[in-house]
Design a protein around this motif. Structure first.
Motif, PDB file in Angstrom:
ATOM      1  N   THR A 221       0.845  -1.197   0.000  1.00  0.00           N
ATOM      2  CA  THR A 221       0.000   0.000   0.000  1.00  0.00           C
ATOM      3  C   THR A 221       0.877   1.242   0.000  1.00  0.00           C
ATOM      4  O   THR A 221       1.853   1.328   0.746  1.00  0.00           O
ATOM      5  CB  THR A 221      -0.907   0.018   1.244  1.00  0.00           C
ATOM      6  N   ASP A 222       0.529   2.203  -0.852  1.00  0.00           N
ATOM      7  CA  ASP A 222       1.302   3.442  -1.001  1.00  0.00           C
ATOM      8  C   ASP A 222       0.353   4.626  -0.829  1.00  0.00           C
ATOM      9  O   ASP A 222      -0.535   4.840  -1.664  1.00  0.00           O
ATOM     10  CB  ASP A 222       1.972   3.464  -2.376  1.00  0.00           C
ATOM     11  N   LEU A 223       0.547   5.394   0.267  1.00  0.00           N
ATOM     12  CA  LEU A 223      -0.338   6.519   0.554  1.00  0.00           C
ATOM     13  C   LEU A 223       0.453   7.813   0.653  1.00  0.00           C
ATOM     14  O   LEU A 223       1.638   7.810   1.014  1.00  0.00           O
ATOM     15  CB  LEU A 223      -1.091   6.289   1.877  1.00  0.00           C
ATOM     16  N   SER A 224      -0.194   8.926   0.357  1.00  0.00           N
ATOM     17  CA  SER A 224       0.384  10.254   0.536  1.00  0.00           C
ATOM     18  C   SER A 224      -0.516  11.030   1.493  1.00  0.00           C
ATOM     19  O   SER A 224      -1.707  11.215   1.220  1.00  0.00           O
ATOM     20  CB  SER A 224       0.498  10.994  -0.801  1.00  0.00           C
ATOM     21  N   LEU A 225       0.049  11.487   2.613  1.00  0.00           N
ATOM     22  CA  LEU A 225      -0.709  12.213   3.626  1.00  0.00           C
ATOM     23  C   LEU A 225      -0.444  13.701   3.467  1.00  0.00           C
ATOM     24  O   LEU A 225       0.677  14.171   3.690  1.00  0.00           O
ATOM     25  CB  LEU A 225      -0.312  11.746   5.030  1.00  0.00           C
ATOM     26  N   SER A 226      -1.457  14.438   3.059  1.00  0.00           N
ATOM     27  CA  SER A 226      -1.300  15.873   2.825  1.00  0.00           C
ATOM     28  C   SER A 226      -1.580  16.638   4.112  1.00  0.00           C
ATOM     29  O   SER A 226      -2.114  16.109   5.080  1.00  0.00           O
ATOM     30  CB  SER A 226      -2.247  16.334   1.720  1.00  0.00           C
ATOM     31  N   GLY A 227      -1.201  17.918   4.115  1.00  0.00           N
ATOM     32  CA  GLY A 227      -1.431  18.772   5.268  1.00  0.00           C
ATOM     33  C   GLY A 227      -0.218  19.553   5.713  1.00  0.00           C
ATOM     34  O   GLY A 227      -0.333  20.728   6.076  1.00  0.00           O
ATOM     35  N   PRO A 228       0.967  18.928   5.728  1.00  0.00           N
ATOM     36  CA  PRO A 228       2.150  19.676   6.173  1.00  0.00           C
ATOM     37  C   PRO A 228       2.442  20.881   5.281  1.00  0.00           C
ATOM     38  O   PRO A 228       2.203  20.836   4.066  1.00  0.00           O
ATOM     39  CB  PRO A 228       3.277  18.640   6.072  1.00  0.00           C
ATOM     40  N   VAL A 229       2.945  21.934   5.907  1.00  0.00           N
ATOM     41  CA  VAL A 229       3.392  23.124   5.179  1.00  0.00           C
ATOM     42  C   VAL A 229       4.907  23.167   5.273  1.00  0.00           C
ATOM     43  O   VAL A 229       5.476  23.347   6.349  1.00  0.00           O
ATOM     44  CB  VAL A 229       2.772  24.405   5.767  1.00  0.00           C
ATOM     45  N   GLU A 264      -6.398   9.242   8.464  1.00  0.00           N
ATOM     46  CA  GLU A 264      -7.276  10.404   8.448  1.00  0.00           C
ATOM     47  C   GLU A 264      -6.728  11.474   9.383  1.00  0.00           C
ATOM     48  O   GLU A 264      -6.233  11.151  10.477  1.00  0.00           O
ATOM     49  CB  GLU A 264      -8.688  10.004   8.880  1.00  0.00           C
ATOM     50  N   PRO A 265      -6.794  12.756   8.976  1.00  0.00           N
ATOM     51  CA  PRO A 265      -6.324  13.843   9.852  1.00  0.00           C
ATOM     52  C   PRO A 265      -7.058  13.818  11.184  1.00  0.00           C
ATOM     53  O   PRO A 265      -8.274  13.653  11.242  1.00  0.00           O
ATOM     54  CB  PRO A 265      -6.648  15.098   9.054  1.00  0.00           C
ATOM     55  N   ALA A 266      -6.297  13.953  12.280  1.00  0.00           N
ATOM     56  CA  ALA A 266      -6.896  13.897  13.620  1.00  0.00           C
ATOM     57  C   ALA A 266      -6.743  15.188  14.391  1.00  0.00           C
ATOM     58  O   ALA A 266      -7.624  15.554  15.175  1.00  0.00           O
ATOM     59  CB  ALA A 266      -6.271  12.756  14.417  1.00  0.00           C
ATOM     60  N   ALA A 267      -5.628  15.909  14.202  1.00  0.00           N
ATOM     61  CA  ALA A 267      -5.403  17.126  14.981  1.00  0.00           C
ATOM     62  C   ALA A 267      -4.234  17.902  14.398  1.00  0.00           C
ATOM     63  O   ALA A 267      -3.417  17.367  13.635  1.00  0.00           O
ATOM     64  CB  ALA A 267      -5.140  16.795  16.450  1.00  0.00           C
ATOM     65  N   SER A 268      -4.144  19.167  14.777  1.00  0.00           N
ATOM     66  CA  SER A 268      -3.001  20.016  14.476  1.00  0.00           C
ATOM     67  C   SER A 268      -2.608  20.722  15.767  1.00  0.00           C
ATOM     68  O   SER A 268      -3.399  21.468  16.337  1.00  0.00           O
ATOM     69  CB  SER A 268      -3.343  21.041  13.389  1.00  0.00           C
TER      70      SER A 268
END
Length: 434
Positions: A221-229, A264-268
């Protein structure tokens, strides 16, 4: 800046003894040069043959003057750089220490790596007072070197149950190494610099600019987790959450959803004013170190910051949980040991000082199960310390800074340096030839 008539630096010229008593601005006489020690030799990089200056230290001066200045000057020269020099010198003595002839004189080696030896052109061989070895100390040995990366190695990991070692680099690639043969089994181009790399179970997480790559080595499985700046500099896993420290000072968290087979995004988590470059989980807490010189303590249940530690005066490069303690290192040349008080707040219980900025910490047991701290410094070395005493027991040297240290099974550990080289080491019993 003052210059002499020939375009040289006048102050440096006079400091070296230029312009002797004859009033001329020319070079030193032969007699004068024979009473001066070659500064390049002291630094381990003189390549003049013959050299007009001495390649040995001058004899001890007569009894110290009333103010002790002569003794102080000698203590501050190259032979006395290490405060523990007298403790180490007996391990390196050879020859007749009473013979001042350069061919038969005592060779007293420092624990400084010879630069000419590194480049393959030291002409002094066994008579060189600098180290001609990549290691100092017993109990560990180099198994092999893995070549291929073109830039600094920023992460190394060995996933659970895998027979492959993974290394990530600023050259925008991840290399896959076969553990049995030591050969490169594949190269993965990411299109961006690898800022960090960790593994948890079969998953490999790779921090790059603006996202995190997640690979499952068992299911592919190959995933890309977006969100970081910006760049992702640090990651950690705790309480079923993946945390990533980013260039903009935020810490992002994801939770794996078994039903959808994705993160899944959980927090920042907000609080740091500059990039987060180190993360570690321990005692039901997340600890984060930043370029803003602070450490923040986060409750893993509420994800709220419960304490900010500001004792470091430069970037907090690495964090490590050991026993009941938190260890932190910084470019301020210190390693701090933190302990929780009765109120639950962390306080510094011990500060260990280094001569150079500290880049990374890694804790592991030696071959006898005793805890050892590996401490990478920006003088291209890794120091080994017994815990909790901080007694030094060895060093590893490299051509450039070692930015990645990773523990492996069966007494193995791995280092990655600025040249792109990955080295495989192993703890062993008894003295080891270097």
């Amino acid at each position: 800046m003052d210059f002499d008539a020939h375009g040289g630096n006048k102050r440096v010229f006079h400091r070296l003894g230029g312009g002797g008593g004859d009033g001329g601005g020319g070079g030193l006489s032969t007699a004068d040069t024979r009473q001066k020690v070659c500064n390049y030799w002291r630094a381990g990089k003189c390549n003049r043959f013959p050299c007009p200056y001495l390649h040995r230290e001058l004899p001890l001066p007569p009894a110290a003057t009333a103010n002790g200045a002569a003794a102080k000057r000698f203590a501050n020269n190259t032979w006395g750089r290490n405060n523990n020099f007298n403790n180490h010198s007996n391990n390196y003595r050879a020859g007749n220490s009473n013979n001042s002839n350069i061919n038969n004189r005592a060779v007293i080696k420092t624990d400084i790596l010879c630069r000419n030896w590194v480049q393959g052109n030291c002409m002094y061989g066994e008579k060189c007072k600098f180290l001609h070895s990549w290691t100092v100390g017993d109990g560990f040995k180099l198994l092999t070197q893995l070549e291929g990366h073109q830039k600094v190695v920023s992460g190394i990991t060995l996933p659970s149950g895998s027979d492959k070692l993974y290394s990530g680099s600023k050259d925008e690639t991840v290399r896959v190494w076969d553990c049995a043969s030591g050969q490169c089994a594949g190269v993965i181009n990411l299109g961006g610099e690898v800022g960090c790399m960790i593994s948890e179970g079969p998953w490999i997480f790779i921090g790059v600019t603006n996202f995190v790559k997640a690979w499952n080595t068992q299911t592919n499985t190959d995933l890309s987790l977006s969100g970081p700046v910006g760049q992702v500099y640090a990651m950690a896993v705790g309480n079923d959450l993946l945390f990533a420290g980013t260039q903009d000072g935020a810490i992002l968290a994801w939770k794996f959803n078994v039903t959808t087979n994705c993160f899944e995004p959980a927090a920042s988590l907000k609080g740091h004013s500059l990039a987060v470059v180190s993360l570690v989980v321990g005692a039901n807490k997340l600890y984060s170190g930043s370029m803003d010189n602070s450490i923040r303590v986060w409750n893993l249940e509420t994800l709220q910051c419960i304490q900010t530690l500001t004792e470091h005066t430069s970037v907090v490069m690495s964090l490590l949980c050991w026993d009941q303690f938190l260890l932190s290192c910084s470019l301020d040349k210190t390693i701090k040991v933190w302990f929780a008080t009765d109120s639950g707040n962390l306080e510094v219980t011990y500060t260990h000082n280094e001569e150079h900025g500290v880049l990374a910490l890694c804790g592991m047991p030696d071959s006898e199960g005793k805890p050892v701290l590996l401490c990478s410094c920006n003088d291209n070395s890794v120091r080994f310390y017994d815990l909790p005493s901080f007694a030094e027991r060895g060093k590893i040297f490299a051509k450039q800074e070692i930015r990645a240290i990773q523990l492996g099974p069966g007494g193995l550990f791995f280092t990655g340096d600025g040249t792109g080289q990955v080295r495989v080491w192993q703890w062993c019993n008894g003295p080891v030839a270097t």
